[in-house]
Every structure is written in structure tokens, then in C-alpha cells.
Design an enzyme around this catalytic site. Sequence first.
Site, PDB file in Angstrom:
ATOM      1  N   HIS A 177      53.972  38.726  54.875  1.00  0.00           N
ATOM      2  CA  HIS A 177      54.475  37.565  54.143  1.00  0.00           C
ATOM      3  C   HIS A 177      55.857  37.914  53.610  1.00  0.00           C
ATOM      4  O   HIS A 177      56.016  38.873  52.850  1.00  0.00           O
ATOM      5  CB  HIS A 177      53.520  37.175  53.003  1.00  0.00           C
ATOM      6  CG  HIS A 177      52.298  36.468  53.480  1.00  0.00           C
ATOM      7  ND1 HIS A 177      51.071  36.609  52.885  1.00  0.00           N
ATOM      8  CD2 HIS A 177      52.135  35.591  54.522  1.00  0.00           C
ATOM      9  CE1 HIS A 177      50.190  35.846  53.534  1.00  0.00           C
ATOM     10  NE2 HIS A 177      50.816  35.236  54.535  1.00  0.00           N
ATOM     11  N   ALA A 178      56.823  37.090  54.009  1.00  0.00           N
ATOM     12  CA  ALA A 178      58.227  37.455  53.833  1.00  0.00           C
ATOM     13  C   ALA A 178      58.612  37.807  52.399  1.00  0.00           C
ATOM     14  O   ALA A 178      59.278  38.794  52.141  1.00  0.00           O
ATOM     15  CB  ALA A 178      59.086  36.297  54.333  1.00  0.00           C
ATOM     16  N   ASN A 245      49.503  35.391  58.433  1.00  0.00           N
ATOM     17  CA  ASN A 245      48.171  35.866  58.048  1.00  0.00           C
ATOM     18  C   ASN A 245      47.082  34.815  58.264  1.00  0.00           C
ATOM     19  O   ASN A 245      46.008  34.879  57.689  1.00  0.00           O
ATOM     20  CB  ASN A 245      48.167  36.350  56.595  1.00  0.00           C
ATOM     21  CG  ASN A 245      47.193  37.509  56.395  1.00  0.00           C
ATOM     22  OD1 ASN A 245      46.924  38.270  57.332  1.00  0.00           O
ATOM     23  ND2 ASN A 245      46.647  37.624  55.200  1.00  0.00           N
ATOM     24  N   TYR A 347      39.959  31.845  48.041  1.00  0.00           N
ATOM     25  CA  TYR A 347      39.834  30.732  48.964  1.00  0.00           C
ATOM     26  C   TYR A 347      39.346  31.249  50.319  1.00  0.00           C
ATOM     27  O   TYR A 347      39.387  32.441  50.597  1.00  0.00           O
ATOM     28  CB  TYR A 347      41.162  29.997  49.115  1.00  0.00           C
ATOM     29  CG  TYR A 347      42.407  30.858  49.207  1.00  0.00           C
ATOM     30  CD1 TYR A 347      42.385  32.143  49.756  1.00  0.00           C
ATOM     31  CD2 TYR A 347      43.639  30.387  48.761  1.00  0.00           C
ATOM     32  CE1 TYR A 347      43.534  32.902  49.846  1.00  0.00           C
ATOM     33  CE2 TYR A 347      44.789  31.147  48.850  1.00  0.00           C
ATOM     34  CZ  TYR A 347      44.719  32.411  49.393  1.00  0.00           C
ATOM     35  OH  TYR A 347      45.847  33.174  49.480  1.00  0.00           O
ATOM     36  N   GLU A 370      46.678  43.394  47.334  1.00  0.00           N
ATOM     37  CA  GLU A 370      47.633  42.510  46.665  1.00  0.00           C
ATOM     38  C   GLU A 370      48.237  43.331  45.536  1.00  0.00           C
ATOM     39  O   GLU A 370      47.585  43.569  44.508  1.00  0.00           O
ATOM     40  CB  GLU A 370      46.926  41.270  46.097  1.00  0.00           C
ATOM     41  CG  GLU A 370      46.295  40.371  47.134  1.00  0.00           C
ATOM     42  CD  GLU A 370      47.272  39.484  47.879  1.00  0.00           C
ATOM     43  OE1 GLU A 370      48.491  39.562  47.608  1.00  0.00           O
ATOM     44  OE2 GLU A 370      46.808  38.719  48.746  1.00  0.00           O
TER      45      GLU A 370
HETATM   46  O1  0X9 Z   1      46.173  34.386  51.665  1.00  0.00           O
HETATM   47  C1  0X9 Z   1      46.544  35.462  52.131  1.00  0.00           C
HETATM   48  O2  0X9 Z   1      46.948  35.599  53.284  1.00  0.00           O
HETATM   49  C2  0X9 Z   1      46.511  36.698  51.219  1.00  0.00           C
HETATM   50  N1  0X9 Z   1      47.018  36.359  49.921  1.00  0.00           N
HETATM   51  S1  0X9 Z   1      48.627  36.111  49.708  1.00  0.00           S
HETATM   52  O3  0X9 Z   1      48.808  35.677  48.338  1.00  0.00           O
HETATM   53  N2  0X9 Z   1      49.412  37.473  49.887  1.00  0.00           N
HETATM   54  O4  0X9 Z   1      49.081  35.149  50.663  1.00  0.00           O
HETATM   55  C3  0X9 Z   1      45.093  37.178  51.090  1.00  0.00           C
HETATM   56  C4  0X9 Z   1      44.430  37.575  52.384  1.00  0.00           C
HETATM   57  C5  0X9 Z   1      43.132  38.278  52.144  1.00  0.00           C
HETATM   58  N3  0X9 Z   1      42.388  38.501  53.353  1.00  0.00           N
HETATM   59  C6  0X9 Z   1      41.577  37.561  53.874  1.00  0.00           C
HETATM   60  N4  0X9 Z   1      41.371  36.438  53.276  1.00  0.00           N
HETATM   61  N5  0X9 Z   1      40.989  37.848  55.004  1.00  0.00           N
HETATM   62 ZN    ZN Z   2      50.666  37.852  51.393  1.00  0.00          ZN
END
Ligand code: 0X9
Ligand code: ZN
Length: 417
Positions: A177-178, A245, A347, A370
Site C-alpha cells: 500500500h503506497a 492487497n 472487515y 500493521e
Molecule cells: O485491508 C488491508 O489490506 C490491510 N489493512 S490496511 O489498513 N493496511 O489496508 C489488512 C489486511 C489484513 N489481511 C487480511 N485481511 N487477509
Molecule cells: Zn496496507
Amino acid sequence: MRLLGSIVLLLVVGSALAYKTYSGYQVLKTAPLTPNVMPYINKMSRIYDFWGTPVVGRPATVMVSPEEASVVNAAFNRLRISHEIMIEDLAPIVEKDFAEQERLMRAIPRQPRVAVYDRYMTYDEINAHVHETIAANPSVASLVDLGLSTEGRELHGIKLSNGAAGQPTVWFDCAIHAREWIAPPVCLRIIDEVLADPALRDLADWYVLPVANPDGYSFSTTDSRFWRKTRRPNPGSTCVGTDPNRNFDFLWDSAGAYCDETFPGSSAFSEPECAGIGNFIAANADSLVLYVALHSYGSLILYPFGHTIEPVPNADDLFAAGQKSADVIASVSGTVYSVENSAAGLYFTFGASDDYAYGIGAAGYAYTYELPGGGLAGFNPPPSRIQGVVDETWPGLKTLVEYTIANPTFPILPTKK
Ligand code: 0X9
Ligand code: ZN
């Protein structure tokens, strides 16, 4: 003379406006989330830009453009989620951060083969550092070439190894994530430490990719500070990019619109950045023990799966290793991480990198860290915080590697003997 003055003024104004100002953008903060609102937060988080990971029991923060503010406010009101304005206007924060970064770039030049921890490094600097480090340490360091990003940047990481055959493999990637700028310095610290300590190389072959989304990262350093996605154009849309992601080929879910913050892409692995990492994971499934993606923010250690709260068979092992790592971080600095199943506390997600590494049966231990937030806007810990985060995170990651190598476990689809 007057003409010269105007040109100078134009240049100054031009460079000041070269990046997105975020004028009128607000950040809203909710009361601690209750379990019953999570399904709605889930849906909203696909579209709107939630910062940090929304977790039950914690407040959520969401960035809204002037156009989005009334819709999001109304949605919160309808759901009886009480909320307040945390940041009234992001513009001065962004401006101050960019000015500080520019000042530090001038004040702290990069030295060859020396990672910088008192300011954020650009992608070009990090990539140069990776290549110089490999060139200077040919007996232990080698290039991990995952191809090119959409805009043609090198997806180059480092392998650190004692050269013995049959070593277990551990993987770390940063800043897929940038905007999550605090991650790359942690990846660089891993490289520093493993280079310096042969005992760590006897433990495993270490693979580190310091900037997993170089197009997005570069864009966030020059144009749009809170950019999250990749930079691949979407056909017929002004909204650029895919959430990397959500783009991995494990339970990839096509639902999502181009403009969503979590747009999953036109197909699984449509993004070369994700395909590069995915190919590595699949190709090294037999030796991969541990997969770690470093993100920000939230001080969370997350483990699979993201799509179901049904515990994975080795959830106890995943939790135990994560907790060991969290304990070490707490003992170093007092920073408290909470170790969570991705779906239970947060989520629901599909197509995340950790779930891919675990779900295809490659890594029995797979995590998303995180890292802590910081600065007024979470993603902008002041440069003076980098060293502290790096200093507390490294011992936690070292412990994670030691523990996971000493305590074998297997993912749901064991491919290993
Ligand atoms: O939502 C995400 O991709 C991650 N949080 S972020 O705030 N950095 O965007 C969490 C990803 C955790 N892993 C999975 N949900 N599989
Ligand atoms: Zn992220």
C-alpha cells in the site's frame, strides 16, 4: 526583471501545486465500533477511504473529500454511529509534511549502501540502495527479480543466505500500500541486521522486498500523499489503480468499482506487482515457512483468514507466534500490538497477500503487521519517529523468525513433507 520575477513566482507556485493539496478533505473519527455495525463498516470500507484497519472495539477513521462528507455523515447517522471531525482540513498537514520532506531531502543526503532512518527515502533511493548492497556483499546477498511494475519500475528485492542448500525461507514485503511509508524502513533494517549477523543467515534464507508497490509509493511521494493503490489505469475511468492487497489469486472476489479504495482489479494477479510476489510464493512453497507483509497503521499482528471467522486449523500456532513477537515489541518499547485473526476483529477481505501465502498451502505462518500510526494523519509518523518504530519492530520480527523456524506448523493444504 519583472518577467524574471514572474517566472520565478510561477515556478514556486507550480512546484507548490505539483501535489494534491487535499484542500477541504476531512478525517472523521467514530466512537469505538460495536460488532453489530461491522457489516456496514465492511461495505463502506470498500468505497470510502478508511484509515488504519477498522477493528471492533476501536474507533474507525475515514478520510472524506468535500463531496463525500455529507454522504458518509448521513450513513453514520443512519447507523447511529456517533462520530466527530478529527481533522477539519488535511491541506495544511499535507503541505507541512511535503515541505518537511523536501527540507530533509536536502539536509540529509543518502550515502551509498547506508539506509536512512531519519527521513523517508524515495523509491529510487531505496532501489539504488538494494543494488549497491547486493554488489558490495556478493557472497551473501543476491538479487530477487520479480519483474517490472506497470510503469516500468524494478520490483527488486534482496535474498540473504549462507548459501547452504535446503534452508527454510522467510519473506518480508513492505509498502504494497503506497502511503504506508513507515514500512520500507523496517524492511531496510531487516536487511541491515541479517547482513551483519551470520547466525541469522544460518537460521533461514531471508527475502526482503522493501517497496512492493513502487509506482504507488512514488506517486504518494510526489503527487498524492494518501494514495493506496497501484497506478494501472482502468479502462474508460478516471479512477486509476487497483488495491494490490485484494488482487492475489486466493478467493479473489471481482466485486468492486474502479473508484473504490479496495478495487480488486480486473482479474486476480492483474497487477504485475502482485503477480511477482505470488509467483515467488508459489515457486518457493516447499521451503517457505513464514510470510510477512508490513503495512500501517494500527499496531496489529493479523493472521489468516480474512474472509471467514472460522479459525484455521493451526490458528493456535499462528496466534502463539504472533503473540511472542508482540511480547518482545512491548518489552522493547511499550508499544502494544494486538494479535488478531484478520476477519474476526476487522472487515472481511478477499485476495490479500497473507491469505494467498497461507491459502495456497505455501506458508504455515503468514501475517500482516500493521505498524503503529503517527503524525496527525496516521500515515505520517514524523521522520523523527522512524528510528523508534524500526528499533522496536526488528526484535519482534527476529523473534517471529526464530519461533516459527523452531516450531513447524502447516497451512490447510499441506504441500510439505
Ligand atoms: O485491508 C488491508 O489490506 C490491510 N489493512 S490496511 O489498513 N493496511 O489496508 C489488512 C489486511 C489484513 N489481511 C487480511 N485481511 N487477509
Ligand atoms: Zn496496507
